[in-house]
Design an enzyme around this catalytic site. Structure first.
Site, PDB file in Angstrom:
ATOM      1  N   HIS A  74      -1.179   7.591   4.390  1.00  0.00           N
ATOM      2  CA  HIS A  74      -0.186   6.443   4.543  1.00  0.00           C
ATOM      3  C   HIS A  74       1.183   6.896   3.820  1.00  0.00           C
ATOM      4  O   HIS A  74       2.065   5.860   3.310  1.00  0.00           O
ATOM      5  CB  HIS A  74      -0.790   5.372   3.643  1.00  0.00           C
ATOM      6  CG  HIS A  74      -0.335   4.049   4.364  1.00  0.00           C
ATOM      7  ND1 HIS A  74      -0.331   2.878   3.751  1.00  0.00           N
ATOM      8  CD2 HIS A  74      -0.447   3.670   5.733  1.00  0.00           C
ATOM      9  CE1 HIS A  74      -0.381   1.838   4.696  1.00  0.00           C
ATOM     10  NE2 HIS A  74      -0.325   2.175   5.900  1.00  0.00           N
ATOM     11  N   CYS A 119       0.575  -1.099   0.071  1.00  0.00           N
ATOM     12  CA  CYS A 119      -0.051  -0.057   0.045  1.00  0.00           C
ATOM     13  C   CYS A 119       0.785   1.344  -0.095  1.00  0.00           C
ATOM     14  O   CYS A 119       0.668   2.117  -0.869  1.00  0.00           O
ATOM     15  CB  CYS A 119      -0.919  -0.175   1.349  1.00  0.00           C
ATOM     16  SG  CYS A 119      -0.153  -0.559   2.581  1.00  0.00           S
TER      17      CYS A 119
END
Length: 516
Positions: A135, A72
């Protein structure tokens, strides 16, 4: 300089695309761990994604679209910079060919030297919002509002937990600069039932932003990066138990419903014909969590964490009523990094020319149906694992994960053991790479014999591309090497207003351990 730069400049000069008065809105719908095989349009037999299937029918699908990394954080960094993770720093050198990301303990984040898509769009006059998972670093210096976004509702990390807020803090949820609560403390996710209301919250945030921006003449960029399909999977109560696929399918159905609402609002607000929308996923489905907490990469091999097709090939749909003809299928090889360059091109914004960009401009593909020859590079950490050129894919290294992990039940390729391919030791094939024809063999089961003329001809072309690539490769400073308990989300901005500040331990950095 990326091969698509000249093309991008030509489109920049074309008044059909974004001029000062006609810059389109841009909406990127980024899913989390959603597999290629999770959409009805790509063959999922339950056919539970009617809105995404309709989006595809009204636009263009890309069956050959890839992420930049099978994990991710690096893939998100690649999307927003247009550069491979090994260039933008989102990788580790602690061990060879190891996946790494940004858990709470990571010290690093997106470097200041990188130029992000929202920063460029802001220069072009866009109002920018991120909804969902960032993130790219959770420490204050990596805050998305310091990286070109004007608004944020979401979280810096995955929704892991719950934690006890003593040894490990629960992950914060932010509105703009300040946290407004924490997962599990204030934003509930019930692991037993799978109930969580976050997708509905993220949907409303998107609807409110679009409604507000549609009433102005200012173009907007909305990055809708939701995470319901990442384990622990969740869905709101109205969707629980509604899918033939179980909880994961419930989450997919709610996402599909939400995207239908978003596209419907664009139409109802009269801005659909001036809004470029792109749907994709950050990596393949996490088969280690399947079937209850993970999706499908069918018909491809393996899943998230690997550089086989199931880990890197992702669903992709472009939608732009009046600009993108309905019902199109493009066999263009595309990557998530192309969204950086393509979005700047359709916005009429100059593309940075002071760095190497791996993303190419797909505007001629999306708007005119062209197909551009280009390779796809499959990286795992600091190693080039494989390369695709045309229909051929060459593996220079193979590895799923270690025998030790497999013995503990950690399996990234469940039910898909292929001798000599899904290896459990890092196996180098640089002298004679494993070569597959992905048209005849999308599951990467039948390597082409090195004795065949087909092998020699394909490898001659691929080897030339690899040599060119290696000549341009200047790795960035690795950001995912150092961990420290003291940098976790103990006292995020705004915690004092809520009385939710926690006391961090003393700093004691260590070299992060990335097992696979």
């Amino acid at each position: 300089m990326a091969a698509g730069l000249v093309l991008a400049v030509l489109w920049f000069l074309n008044p059909v695309l974004g001029s000062n008065d006609t810059r389109p809105n841009i909406l990127l719908l980024l899913m989390d761990d959603m597999g290629w095989g999770d959409l009805g349009i790509f063959g999922e037999p339950s056919k539970e994604t009617p809105n995404l299937d309709q989006m595809a029918a009204e636009g263009m699908i890309f069956p050959d679209f890839y992420t930049a990394n099978p994990l991710c954080s690096p893939s998100r960094a690649a999307l927003l910079t247009g550069r491979l993770p090994i260039r933008n720093g989102f990788y580790t050198t602690n061990n060879h060919a190891r996946n790494a990301y940004t858990p709470q303990v990571i010290v690093g984040g997106i470097p200041d030297s990188e130029i992000l898509l929202p920063e460029q769009l802001k220069e072009a006059g866009y109002a920018n919002k991120i909804i969902g998972k960032w993130h790219l670093g959770h420490r204050p210096q990596f805050h998305p509002l310091k990286k070109g976004f004007d608004e944020w509702f979401g979280s810096p990390n995955c929704h892991f937990g719950p934690y006890n807020n003593k040894d490990i803090p629960n992950i914060p949820v932010y509105r703009n600069w300040d946290m407004v609560g924490r997962y599990y403390d204030d934003f509930k996710i019930d692991h037993k039932t799978g109930e969580g209301n976050l997708t509905q919250i993220y949907l409303q945030e998107a609807l409110d932003f679009i409604t507000k921006r549609a009433a102005t003449q200012q173009p907007f960029f909305l990055y809708w990066a939701i995470d319901a399909t990442h384990a622990p999977v969740y869905a709101s109560r109205p969707f629980l138990g509604t899918s033939r696929r179980g909880l994961y399918g419930d989450a997919v159905r709610e996402i599909d419903f939400s995207i239908g609402k978003i596209l419907g609002l664009l139409k109802d607000s009269g801005v659909a014909k001036n809004t470029f929308v792109f749907f994709t996923s950050d990596n393949g489905a996490a088969l280690i969590s399947a079937p209850h907490q993970g999706g499908s990469n069918a018909p491809f091999l393996c899943g998230k964490q690997t550089t086989f097709e199931g880990g890197m090939r992702v669903p992709a749909i472009a939608w732009w009523p009046g600009r993108v003809d309905a019902g199109q299928v493009s066999y263009q090889l595309g990557t998530i990094m192309d969204l950086f360059t393509t979005c700047l091109s359709v916005a009429g914004q100059a593309i940075p020319d002071d760095r190497y960009l791996d993303g190419i401009d797909l505007s001629s593909v999306i708007l005119s149906g062209k197909v551009l020859e280009r390779p796809i590079f499959y990286y795992r950490g600091n190693e080039l694992m494989a390369v695709r050129l045309g229909m051929y894919k060459a593996h220079y290294w193979t590895w799923s994960n270690s025998w030790e992990e497999l013995s503990e039940g950690i399996d990234f390729c469940p039910g898909q053991n292929i001798s000599g391919v899904t290896t459990h030791t890092q196996t180098e094939h640089s002298i004679n790479p494993l070569l597959f024809h992905l048209g005849r063999d999308p599951g990467e089961k039948y390597p082409i014999s090195v004795l065949k003329t087909e092998y020699q001809e394909a490898m001659n072309r691929i080897s030339y591309v690899v040599r060119q690539h290696q000549q341009t490769m200047v790795p960035g400073e690795p950001q995912l090497n150092i961990c420290d308990l003291a940098v976790m989300n103990w006292s995020p901005p705004g915690c004092e207003k809520l009385g939710k500040c926690l006391t961090p331990p003393e700093s004691n950095p260590w070299k992060c351990d990335w097992p696979h």
